[in-house]
Motif scaffolding. Structure first.
Motif, PDB file in Angstrom:
ATOM      1  N   UNK A  66       0.807  -1.119  -0.049  1.00  0.00           N
ATOM      2  CA  UNK A  66       0.063  -0.050   0.145  1.00  0.00           C
ATOM      3  C   UNK A  66       0.889   1.327   0.259  1.00  0.00           C
ATOM      4  N   UNK A  67       2.052   1.292   0.506  1.00  0.00           N
ATOM      5  CA  UNK A  67       2.722   2.524   0.476  1.00  0.00           C
ATOM      6  C   UNK A  67       3.519   2.489  -0.993  1.00  0.00           C
ATOM      7  N   UNK A  68       3.429   1.861  -1.818  1.00  0.00           N
ATOM      8  CA  UNK A  68       4.271   2.145  -3.002  1.00  0.00           C
ATOM      9  C   UNK A  68       3.548   3.261  -3.908  1.00  0.00           C
ATOM     10  N   UNK A  69       4.372   3.973  -4.543  1.00  0.00           N
ATOM     11  CA  UNK A  69       3.983   4.969  -5.370  1.00  0.00           C
ATOM     12  C   UNK A  69       4.950   5.078  -6.664  1.00  0.00           C
ATOM     13  N   UNK A  70       4.550   5.416  -7.699  1.00  0.00           N
ATOM     14  CA  UNK A  70       5.256   5.301  -8.955  1.00  0.00           C
ATOM     15  C   UNK A  70       6.334   6.483  -8.803  1.00  0.00           C
ATOM     16  N   UNK A  71       7.374   6.393  -9.462  1.00  0.00           N
ATOM     17  CA  UNK A  71       8.596   7.380  -9.446  1.00  0.00           C
ATOM     18  C   UNK A  71       7.963   8.358 -10.575  1.00  0.00           C
ATOM     19  N   UNK A  72       8.509   9.694 -10.416  1.00  0.00           N
ATOM     20  CA  UNK A  72       8.370  10.848 -11.259  1.00  0.00           C
ATOM     21  C   UNK A  72       8.873  10.578 -12.603  1.00  0.00           C
ATOM     22  N   UNK A  73       9.868   9.844 -12.492  1.00  0.00           N
ATOM     23  CA  UNK A  73      10.767   9.368 -13.780  1.00  0.00           C
ATOM     24  C   UNK A  73      10.038   8.175 -14.496  1.00  0.00           C
ATOM     25  N   UNK A  74       8.907   7.478 -14.050  1.00  0.00           N
ATOM     26  CA  UNK A  74       8.339   6.594 -14.811  1.00  0.00           C
ATOM     27  C   UNK A  74       7.591   7.143 -15.712  1.00  0.00           C
ATOM     28  N   UNK A  75       7.348   6.104 -16.855  1.00  0.00           N
ATOM     29  CA  UNK A  75       6.286   6.561 -17.974  1.00  0.00           C
ATOM     30  C   UNK A  75       5.161   5.714 -18.030  1.00  0.00           C
ATOM     31  N   UNK A  76       4.110   6.327 -18.026  1.00  0.00           N
ATOM     32  CA  UNK A  76       2.740   5.540 -18.235  1.00  0.00           C
ATOM     33  C   UNK A  76       2.529   5.128 -19.664  1.00  0.00           C
ATOM     34  N   UNK A  77       1.829   4.069 -19.794  1.00  0.00           N
ATOM     35  CA  UNK A  77       1.278   3.642 -20.930  1.00  0.00           C
ATOM     36  C   UNK A  77       1.068   4.658 -21.990  1.00  0.00           C
ATOM     37  N   UNK A  78       1.522   4.541 -23.163  1.00  0.00           N
ATOM     38  CA  UNK A  78       1.318   5.655 -24.201  1.00  0.00           C
ATOM     39  C   UNK A  78       1.124   4.867 -25.492  1.00  0.00           C
ATOM     40  N   UNK A  79       0.976   5.569 -26.736  1.00  0.00           N
ATOM     41  CA  UNK A  79       0.929   5.236 -28.020  1.00  0.00           C
ATOM     42  C   UNK A  79       2.290   5.468 -28.877  1.00  0.00           C
ATOM     43  N   UNK A  80       2.371   4.621 -29.605  1.00  0.00           N
ATOM     44  CA  UNK A  80       3.538   4.677 -30.577  1.00  0.00           C
ATOM     45  C   UNK A  80       3.069   4.971 -32.006  1.00  0.00           C
ATOM     46  N   UNK A  81       3.150   6.082 -32.434  1.00  0.00           N
ATOM     47  CA  UNK A  81       2.571   6.303 -34.075  1.00  0.00           C
ATOM     48  C   UNK A  81       3.421   5.427 -35.194  1.00  0.00           C
ATOM     49  N   UNK A  82       3.061   5.097 -35.845  1.00  0.00           N
ATOM     50  CA  UNK A  82       3.632   4.513 -37.108  1.00  0.00           C
ATOM     51  C   UNK A  82       3.278   5.020 -38.594  1.00  0.00           C
ATOM     52  N   UNK A  83       4.619   5.604 -38.808  1.00  0.00           N
ATOM     53  CA  UNK A  83       4.457   6.263 -40.300  1.00  0.00           C
ATOM     54  C   UNK A  83       5.218   5.532 -41.605  1.00  0.00           C
ATOM     55  N   UNK A  84       4.514   5.558 -42.683  1.00  0.00           N
ATOM     56  CA  UNK A  84       4.990   5.061 -43.766  1.00  0.00           C
ATOM     57  C   UNK A  84       5.524   6.493 -44.726  1.00  0.00           C
ATOM     58  N   UNK A  85       6.677   6.263 -45.001  1.00  0.00           N
ATOM     59  CA  UNK A  85       7.595   7.796 -45.697  1.00  0.00           C
ATOM     60  C   UNK A  85       8.342   7.381 -46.792  1.00  0.00           C
ATOM     61  N   UNK A  86       7.874   8.030 -47.916  1.00  0.00           N
ATOM     62  CA  UNK A  86       8.795   7.694 -49.201  1.00  0.00           C
ATOM     63  C   UNK A  86      10.317   8.338 -48.721  1.00  0.00           C
ATOM     64  N   UNK A  87      11.174   7.549 -49.140  1.00  0.00           N
ATOM     65  CA  UNK A  87      12.433   7.492 -48.980  1.00  0.00           C
ATOM     66  C   UNK A  87      12.921   8.917 -49.646  1.00  0.00           C
ATOM     67  N   UNK A  88      13.854   9.594 -48.988  1.00  0.00           N
ATOM     68  CA  UNK A  88      14.031  11.006 -49.178  1.00  0.00           C
ATOM     69  C   UNK A  88      13.296  12.332 -48.504  1.00  0.00           C
ATOM     70  N   UNK A  89      12.108  11.649 -48.104  1.00  0.00           N
ATOM     71  CA  UNK A  89      11.193  12.794 -47.323  1.00  0.00           C
ATOM     72  C   UNK A  89      11.617  12.640 -45.936  1.00  0.00           C
ATOM     73  N   UNK A  90      10.938  13.862 -45.497  1.00  0.00           N
ATOM     74  CA  UNK A  90      10.936  13.855 -43.859  1.00  0.00           C
ATOM     75  C   UNK A  90       9.461  13.248 -43.272  1.00  0.00           C
ATOM     76  N   UNK A  91       9.677  12.931 -41.809  1.00  0.00           N
ATOM     77  CA  UNK A  91       8.456  12.243 -41.410  1.00  0.00           C
ATOM     78  C   UNK A  91       7.202  12.944 -41.510  1.00  0.00           C
TER      79      UNK A  91
END
Length: 344
Positions: A66-91
């Protein structure tokens, strides 16, 4: 990490990955993701020192201990975006294929996982085929407060978009038997590896036969020595991420007989004992995928044995093989009980 303006350290996510080397519009692409949390607390947080594996949630939803608390440096669950980019172009010029749900990540930690995403029909203005890159963007929705967002975009991951229809293509890449010395009537225990070098997965069971033949062809005069089944098929290159160093040969085209490292586009058969035909005195031994043509697979060798070996009678030699019993004595003692070498 130095203190932030808030008085404590924050998470810092970085992402990289590898992807399957080939894909088609309307098909799928598989990505292996490596997500890191480079954040590390610079202040003492006694209630955050419990190892993550020892933290649980009770039936009533309370955290244990019960005394446990997450660290301020922990990262909660998030999303990762996946992008398809023609070669030679920016994201920013890319097309977003979708998002991957990333797990929560403690400070100074790393997580690896795999995801498969669908490619759309070709977007307007995008080349129909050719080189592209995939970019992964960690914390895509910015739900995690970070100390640094500059490393949230992955390095470019190369991928080739092809116009050819996605089809499975199976090849035998390993037939593990003695290179020479096989004689008619020998007993063998073959180890076979079959690779799918096509751009689509095979989802049906597939039969693989060890065949003896008087010619290198699989014809009416051939004899099936043993027959095996690979259940569930084999994944294709579109479902097998590979490091860039392996892409020049797809990692499976080495014609040598050595067993290669297992991957999701490889199936390994550890064959049961089988006895070779006792005649004629010389014949060919090889492997045939789908010998009865039940699956009508495209791009398969036309009636040819793969990984051919020669079986030939040797004067004075009698059939042998991998038959016998297990040793009953400890390793350091030979079967007759007499030590080998110098003893004191």
């Amino acid at each position: 990490m130095a203190y932030t303006s808030l008085g404590f350290s924050l998470a810092d996510l970085a992402v990289s990955g590898v992807a399957s080397p080939v894909a088609q519009w309307g098909g799928t692409v598989t990505v292996d993701v490596t997500l890191q949390n480079l954040g590390a607390s610079t202040i003492v947080e006694p209630t955050s020192l419990v190892p993550p594996l020892q933290v649980g949630v009770g039936p009533d939803g309370t955290v244990s201990p019960p005394y446990y608390t997450p660290s301020q440096a922990d990262a909660a669950g998030a999303t990762i975006g996946v992008f398809l980019v023609p070669r030679g172009r920016g994201p920013a010029s890319g097309f977003k294929l979708g998002t991957i749900e990333a797990p929560a990540l403690g400070q100074n930690n790393i997580e690896q996982f795999r995801a498969t995403l669908a490619l759309p029909d070709r977007p307007a203005g995008f080349p129909g085929r050719g080189p592209y890159t995939i970019r992964l963007v960690a914390n895509d929705d910015r739900t995690v407060l970070e100390s640094n967002y500059r490393n949230n975009v992955s390095p470019a991951i190369p991928i080739q978009i092809t116009a050819a229809p996605a089809t499975p293509t199976l090849r035998v890449v390993s037939f593990d038997l003695p290179e020479r010395g096989l004689i008619p009537g020998d007993v063998i225990a073959p180890r076979i590896q079959v690779a799918n070098i096509g751009n689509a997965s095979l989802t049906s069971d597939v039969e693989v036969a060890v065949v003896a033949s008087t010619t290198p062809d699989f014809n009416l005069g051939s004899s099936i020595v043993s027959l095996y089944t690979i259940p569930g098929g084999i994944g294709g290159v579109n479902s097998t991420p590979m490091p860039r160093s392996a892409r020049h040969s797809l990692g499976v085209l080495d014609p040598r007989h050595a067993i290669v490292a297992p991957r999701s586009d490889l199936a390994t058969i550890n064959g049961e004992l089988a006895t070779l035909p006792t005649s004629p005195s010389t014949y060919y031994l090889g492997v045939v995928v789908d010998p009865f043509n039940k699956l009508n697979l495209p791009n398969q060798p036309a009636n040819r044995l793969e990984m051919i070996k020669i079986v030939s009678a040797i004067p004075g030699e009698t059939p042998s093989g991998v038959v016998g019993g297990a040793a009953t004595l400890p390793f350091q003692f030979p079967p007759d009980g007499v030590p080998i070498g110098v003893t004191y």
